[in-house]
Scaffold this motif. Structure first.
Motif, PDB file in Angstrom:
ATOM      1  N   ALA A  12      62.081 -30.517   6.119  1.00 10.40           N
ATOM      2  CA  ALA A  12      61.630 -29.666   7.313  1.00 10.40           C
ATOM      3  C   ALA A  12      60.740 -28.847   6.791  1.00 10.40           C
ATOM      4  CB  ALA A  12      63.035 -29.126   7.774  1.00 10.40           C
ATOM      5  N   PRO A  13      60.046 -28.424   7.869  1.00 11.98           N
ATOM      6  CA  PRO A  13      58.677 -27.248   7.507  1.00 11.98           C
ATOM      7  C   PRO A  13      59.779 -26.033   7.257  1.00 11.98           C
ATOM      8  CG  PRO A  13      58.375 -28.444   9.630  1.00 11.98           C
ATOM      9  CD  PRO A  13      59.618 -28.838   9.220  1.00 11.98           C
ATOM     10  N   ILE A  14      59.221 -25.234   5.913  1.00 12.75           N
ATOM     11  CA  ILE A  14      59.846 -24.031   5.755  1.00 12.75           C
ATOM     12  C   ILE A  14      58.714 -23.166   5.309  1.00 12.75           C
ATOM     13  CG2 ILE A  14      61.150 -22.643   4.071  1.00 12.75           C
ATOM     14  CD1 ILE A  14      63.005 -25.296   3.778  1.00 12.75           C
ATOM     15  N   VAL A  15      58.585 -21.927   6.108  1.00 14.02           N
ATOM     16  CA  VAL A  15      57.664 -20.854   5.581  1.00 14.02           C
ATOM     17  C   VAL A  15      58.213 -19.711   4.980  1.00 14.02           C
ATOM     18  CG1 VAL A  15      55.384 -19.650   6.672  1.00 14.02           C
ATOM     19  CG2 VAL A  15      56.148 -21.835   7.648  1.00 14.02           C
ATOM     20  N   ASN A  34      51.189 -35.445   6.837  1.00 15.78           N
ATOM     21  CA  ASN A  34      51.557 -36.801   6.334  1.00 15.78           C
ATOM     22  C   ASN A  34      52.948 -36.943   5.604  1.00 15.78           C
ATOM     23  OD1 ASN A  34      49.042 -37.899   7.368  1.00 15.78           O
ATOM     24  ND2 ASN A  34      47.934 -37.394   5.525  1.00 15.78           N
ATOM     25  N   ASP A  35      53.580 -37.981   5.639  1.00 14.60           N
ATOM     26  CA  ASP A  35      54.612 -38.069   5.084  1.00 14.60           C
ATOM     27  C   ASP A  35      54.915 -37.761   3.765  1.00 14.60           C
ATOM     28  OD1 ASP A  35      55.789 -38.705   7.632  1.00 14.60           O
ATOM     29  OD2 ASP A  35      55.748 -40.781   7.402  1.00 14.60           O
ATOM     30  N   HIS A  36      53.789 -38.191   2.835  1.00  7.70           N
ATOM     31  CA  HIS A  36      54.056 -37.854   1.264  1.00  7.70           C
ATOM     32  C   HIS A  36      53.493 -36.233   0.925  1.00  7.70           C
ATOM     33  CE1 HIS A  36      49.561 -38.301   2.264  1.00  7.70           C
ATOM     34  NE2 HIS A  36      49.347 -37.839   0.979  1.00  7.70           N
ATOM     35  N   LEU A  37      53.333 -35.519   1.909  1.00  5.86           N
ATOM     36  CA  LEU A  37      53.019 -34.059   1.771  1.00  5.86           C
ATOM     37  C   LEU A  37      54.317 -33.455   1.937  1.00  5.86           C
ATOM     38  CD1 LEU A  37      49.429 -33.888   3.270  1.00  5.86           C
ATOM     39  CD2 LEU A  37      50.062 -33.959   0.913  1.00  5.86           C
ATOM     40  N   SER A  38      54.309 -32.277   1.166  1.00  3.60           N
ATOM     41  CA  SER A  38      55.241 -31.242   0.894  1.00  3.60           C
ATOM     42  C   SER A  38      55.266 -30.425   2.252  1.00  3.60           C
ATOM     43  CB  SER A  38      55.346 -30.401  -0.277  1.00  3.60           C
ATOM     44  OG  SER A  38      56.101 -29.283  -0.070  1.00  3.60           O
ATOM     45  N   GLY A  39      56.297 -29.963   2.640  1.00  2.31           N
ATOM     46  CA  GLY A  39      56.390 -29.081   4.060  1.00  2.31           C
ATOM     47  C   GLY A  39      56.397 -27.535   3.764  1.00  2.31           C
ATOM     48  N   LEU A  40      56.164 -26.912   2.557  1.00  2.00           N
ATOM     49  CA  LEU A  40      56.294 -25.594   2.494  1.00  2.00           C
ATOM     50  C   LEU A  40      54.942 -24.991   2.699  1.00  2.00           C
ATOM     51  CD1 LEU A  40      58.243 -25.238  -1.027  1.00  2.00           C
ATOM     52  CD2 LEU A  40      59.217 -25.045   1.321  1.00  2.00           C
ATOM     53  N   LYS A  62      54.256 -18.304  -8.884  1.00  2.00           N
ATOM     54  CA  LYS A  62      53.809 -19.014 -10.087  1.00  2.00           C
ATOM     55  C   LYS A  62      55.064 -19.261 -11.200  1.00  2.00           C
ATOM     56  CE  LYS A  62      49.038 -18.311  -9.394  1.00  2.00           C
ATOM     57  NZ  LYS A  62      47.655 -17.627 -10.051  1.00  2.00           N
ATOM     58  N   ARG A  63      56.053 -18.342 -10.960  1.00  2.00           N
ATOM     59  CA  ARG A  63      57.120 -18.432 -12.202  1.00  2.00           C
ATOM     60  C   ARG A  63      57.941 -19.326 -11.726  1.00  2.00           C
ATOM     61  NH1 ARG A  63      57.821 -12.523 -10.719  1.00  2.00           N
ATOM     62  NH2 ARG A  63      59.770 -13.035 -10.179  1.00  2.00           N
ATOM     63  N   TYR A  64      57.664 -19.893 -10.712  1.00  2.00           N
ATOM     64  CA  TYR A  64      58.823 -21.143 -10.300  1.00  2.00           C
ATOM     65  C   TYR A  64      57.698 -22.260  -9.818  1.00  2.00           C
ATOM     66  CZ  TYR A  64      62.479 -17.631 -10.007  1.00  2.00           C
ATOM     67  OH  TYR A  64      63.157 -16.431 -10.681  1.00  2.00           O
ATOM     68  N   GLU A  65      57.389 -22.955 -10.635  1.00  2.00           N
ATOM     69  CA  GLU A  65      56.232 -24.087 -10.706  1.00  2.00           C
ATOM     70  C   GLU A  65      56.735 -25.091  -9.654  1.00  2.00           C
ATOM     71  OE1 GLU A  65      53.560 -27.195 -13.034  1.00  2.00           O
ATOM     72  OE2 GLU A  65      54.984 -25.961 -14.229  1.00  2.00           O
ATOM     73  N   ARG A  66      58.074 -25.332  -9.630  1.00  2.00           N
ATOM     74  CA  ARG A  66      58.349 -26.377  -8.686  1.00  2.00           C
ATOM     75  C   ARG A  66      58.402 -26.163  -7.296  1.00  2.00           C
ATOM     76  NH1 ARG A  66      64.058 -29.023 -10.786  1.00  2.00           N
ATOM     77  NH2 ARG A  66      64.755 -26.805 -10.589  1.00  2.00           N
ATOM     78  N   VAL A  67      58.340 -24.715  -6.844  1.00  2.00           N
ATOM     79  CA  VAL A  67      58.092 -24.267  -5.646  1.00  2.00           C
ATOM     80  C   VAL A  67      56.800 -24.210  -5.246  1.00  2.00           C
ATOM     81  CG1 VAL A  67      58.699 -22.196  -4.302  1.00  2.00           C
ATOM     82  CG2 VAL A  67      60.402 -23.050  -5.808  1.00  2.00           C
ATOM     83  N   HIS A  68      55.980 -23.500  -6.335  1.00  2.00           N
ATOM     84  CA  HIS A  68      54.670 -23.158  -6.092  1.00  2.00           C
ATOM     85  C   HIS A  68      53.803 -24.332  -5.748  1.00  2.00           C
ATOM     86  CE1 HIS A  68      50.521 -21.896  -7.168  1.00  2.00           C
ATOM     87  NE2 HIS A  68      51.033 -20.654  -6.630  1.00  2.00           N
ATOM     88  N   ASN A  69      54.039 -25.396  -6.574  1.00  2.00           N
ATOM     89  CA  ASN A  69      53.221 -26.527  -6.312  1.00  2.00           C
ATOM     90  C   ASN A  69      53.735 -27.509  -5.242  1.00  2.00           C
ATOM     91  OD1 ASN A  69      55.565 -28.101  -7.173  1.00  2.00           O
ATOM     92  ND2 ASN A  69      54.629 -28.539  -9.115  1.00  2.00           N
ATOM     93  N   ARG A  70      54.732 -26.887  -4.591  1.00  2.00           N
ATOM     94  CA  ARG A  70      55.019 -27.785  -2.914  1.00  2.00           C
ATOM     95  C   ARG A  70      54.471 -27.030  -1.759  1.00  2.00           C
ATOM     96  NH1 ARG A  70      58.994 -29.509  -6.509  1.00  2.00           N
ATOM     97  NH2 ARG A  70      59.334 -31.756  -6.291  1.00  2.00           N
ATOM     98  N   VAL A  71      53.836 -25.935  -2.129  1.00  2.00           N
ATOM     99  CA  VAL A  71      53.281 -25.159  -1.101  1.00  2.00           C
ATOM    100  C   VAL A  71      51.825 -25.710  -0.595  1.00  2.00           C
ATOM    101  CG1 VAL A  71      52.204 -23.078  -0.194  1.00  2.00           C
ATOM    102  CG2 VAL A  71      54.235 -22.867  -1.703  1.00  2.00           C
ATOM    103  N   LEU A  72      52.129 -26.365   0.783  1.00  2.00           N
ATOM    104  CA  LEU A  72      50.904 -27.043   1.265  1.00  2.00           C
ATOM    105  C   LEU A  72      49.789 -26.115   2.067  1.00  2.00           C
ATOM    106  CD1 LEU A  72      49.427 -29.725   2.152  1.00  2.00           C
ATOM    107  CD2 LEU A  72      51.261 -29.538   4.095  1.00  2.00           C
ATOM    108  N   VAL A  73      50.344 -25.051   2.562  1.00  2.00           N
ATOM    109  CA  VAL A  73      49.477 -24.216   3.329  1.00  2.00           C
ATOM    110  C   VAL A  73      49.880 -22.660   2.819  1.00  2.00           C
ATOM    111  CG1 VAL A  73      49.162 -23.357   5.667  1.00  2.00           C
ATOM    112  CG2 VAL A  73      50.065 -25.625   5.350  1.00  2.00           C
ATOM    113  N   TRP A  74      48.664 -21.941   2.625  1.00  2.00           N
ATOM    114  CA  TRP A  74      48.843 -20.639   2.316  1.00  2.00           C
ATOM    115  C   TRP A  74      48.105 -19.947   3.227  1.00  2.00           C
ATOM    116  CZ3 TRP A  74      51.470 -19.252  -1.908  1.00  2.00           C
ATOM    117  CH2 TRP A  74      51.595 -20.322  -3.127  1.00  2.00           C
TER     118      TRP A  74
END
Length: 232
Positions: A123-126, A19-25, A138-150
């Protein structure tokens, strides 16, 4: 289609259809030898994805130049302009960017560049890396909390080993009992399974065997990948 290949392809599909409101990492992680790079190469070949592999010698310029070239762009003269050009291209064309060895970018403090590229483009980035990659992020919260798919990479199964045998072994049949033995002894590491299949093939050809099974293999040792211990 090895199961880690399928896992990465499913993650890419989910990121693309989010969905558009979700992050793509996304983040795929697991021990060395589990076939993550093979999964990246397969995705790049079949899913219009772009695959780059980080290097320990890189700085920010090297990273952005490599991504630029992978996207078919001429690298700009400055880091800021390269980042802008990459972000614009990702936004306009929406390819999936696969960054292998992403641990290196985290260790060198460059992972924020990835977040910026995603924020600009959506854009999707994996990110693909070793088992500790999620913890490092986790040391980079602004990255970690944007990961949608683990995506935790899985050890190879017997079915994976059968596919690998079909891909890499010529002239002989490798029985399931020997394949299962190799999978168990090598703890599902795809890279080690392939090297041991090569070893089995060489021995079978040398001995004139057309079907390699566990009873024939007997007590022979398998390739562990470890350096031999000097005997004094």
């Amino acid at each position: 289609m090895l199961r880690n290949v399928l896992g990465l392809l499913e993650a890419i599909e989910r990121l693309r259809k989010r969905n558009d409101h979700l992050s793509g990492l996304g983040c795929m992680y697991g021990p060395s030898g589990f076939g993550k790079t093979v999964a990246c190469a397969t995705a790049a070949a079949t899913q219009a994805a772009v695959h780059v592999e980080a290097r320990s010698s890189w700085g920010k310029r090297d990273f952005l130049e490599t991504v630029s070239i992978a996207l078919g762009l001429i690298p700009a003269k400055t880091i800021a302009k390269m980042a802008q050009a990459i972000g614009d291209h990702l936004r306009d064309y929406q390819p999936t960017l696969l960054i292998d060895e992403a641990d290196i970018l985290v260790d060198k403090g460059m992972i924020e560049l990835v977040r910026e590229l995603h924020m600009v483009s959506e854009a999707p980035i994996v990110l693909i890396g070793e088992e500790a990659l999620p913890t490092k992020l986790k040391r980079y919260e602004r990255v970690h909390n944007r990961v949608l798919v683990w995506v935790p990479a899985q050890p190879a199964s017997l079915a994976d080993a059968r596919q690998l045998a079909e891909m890499y072994v010529d002239g002989i049949e490798v029985a399931d009992d020997l394949l299962g033995h190799i999978v168990e002894q090598r703890r599902g590491r795809t890279r080690r399974i392939v090297s041991n299949l090569e070893q089995v093939q060489q021995v079978a050809i040398r001995e004139g065997v057309e079907r390699a099974d566990l009873s024939w293999w007997g007590g022979r040792s398998l390739d562990t990948g470890e350096a031999p211990t000097r005997k004094l």
